[in-house]
Design a protein around this motif. Structure first.
Motif, PDB file in Angstrom:
ATOM      1  N   TRP A  43       1.146   4.186  10.635  1.00 24.49           N
ATOM      2  CA  TRP A  43       0.908   4.252   9.191  1.00 24.49           C
ATOM      3  C   TRP A  43      -0.570   4.074   8.875  1.00 24.49           C
ATOM      4  O   TRP A  43      -1.123   4.778   8.037  1.00 24.49           O
ATOM      5  N   LYS A  91       0.826  -1.208   0.000  1.00 25.17           N
ATOM      6  CA  LYS A  91       0.000   0.000   0.000  1.00 25.17           C
ATOM      7  C   LYS A  91       0.859   1.257   0.000  1.00 25.17           C
ATOM      8  O   LYS A  91       0.531   2.235  -0.668  1.00 25.17           O
ATOM      9  N   ILE A  92       1.958   1.235   0.760  1.00 19.44           N
ATOM     10  CA  ILE A  92       2.851   2.399   0.824  1.00 19.44           C
ATOM     11  C   ILE A  92       3.443   2.665  -0.551  1.00 19.44           C
ATOM     12  O   ILE A  92       3.409   3.791  -1.051  1.00 19.44           O
ATOM     13  N   PHE A  93       4.015   1.640  -1.182  1.00 18.66           N
ATOM     14  CA  PHE A  93       4.675   1.848  -2.466  1.00 18.66           C
ATOM     15  C   PHE A  93       3.683   2.053  -3.610  1.00 18.66           C
ATOM     16  O   PHE A  93       4.062   2.550  -4.662  1.00 18.66           O
ATOM     17  N   THR A 111       8.620   9.792  -3.369  1.00 15.89           N
ATOM     18  CA  THR A 111       9.518   8.654  -3.160  1.00 15.89           C
ATOM     19  C   THR A 111      10.145   8.702  -1.769  1.00 15.89           C
ATOM     20  O   THR A 111      10.243   7.678  -1.093  1.00 15.89           O
ATOM     21  N   LYS A 164       7.616   7.618   0.810  1.00 14.22           N
ATOM     22  CA  LYS A 164       7.395   6.175   0.739  1.00 14.22           C
ATOM     23  C   LYS A 164       8.510   5.424   1.457  1.00 14.22           C
ATOM     24  O   LYS A 164       8.250   4.484   2.218  1.00 14.22           O
ATOM     25  N   TRP A 175       8.171   5.929   5.285  1.00 10.73           N
ATOM     26  CA  TRP A 175       7.077   5.123   5.825  1.00 10.73           C
ATOM     27  C   TRP A 175       7.441   3.646   5.852  1.00 10.73           C
ATOM     28  O   TRP A 175       7.166   2.943   6.835  1.00 10.73           O
ATOM     29  N   ALA A 176       8.064   3.173   4.790  1.00 10.50           N
ATOM     30  CA  ALA A 176       8.458   1.765   4.741  1.00 10.50           C
ATOM     31  C   ALA A 176       9.471   1.446   5.834  1.00 10.50           C
ATOM     32  O   ALA A 176       9.364   0.417   6.511  1.00 10.50           O
ATOM     33  N   SER A 184       1.044   4.045  -3.189  1.00  8.03           N
ATOM     34  CA  SER A 184       0.384   5.321  -2.922  1.00  8.03           C
ATOM     35  C   SER A 184       0.955   6.418  -3.815  1.00  8.03           C
ATOM     36  O   SER A 184       1.968   6.237  -4.479  1.00  8.03           O
ATOM     37  N   ALA A 200       2.273   9.164  -2.754  1.00 10.17           N
ATOM     38  CA  ALA A 200       3.226   9.976  -1.995  1.00 10.17           C
ATOM     39  C   ALA A 200       4.554  10.066  -2.737  1.00 10.17           C
ATOM     40  O   ALA A 200       4.828   9.281  -3.646  1.00 10.17           O
TER      41      ALA A 200
END
Length: 54
Positions: A48, A19-21, A27, A30, A33-34, A23, A25
């Protein structure tokens, strides 16, 4: 029981990373967050989930 909890945790982390990658948002956001989800698995996932990129 511990095995099931471990598998559930792994599935949730992989889902969050996908979901993060996926999105919209930036780079840098991302990656941050990861890293947060990976380094702080439970707290990072909860933060998150509520305030991460949608």
């Amino acid at each position: 029981m511990e095995f099931i909890v471990g598998i559930l945790h792994l599935v949730l982390i992989i889902w969050a990373l996908l979901k993060i990658f996926g999105s919209g948002a930036s780079t840098g956001a991302k990656i941050l967050w990861a890293l947060g989800v990976i380094i702080f698995p439970i707290i990072g996932f909860i933060i998150w989930f509520f305030v991460g990129p949608k």
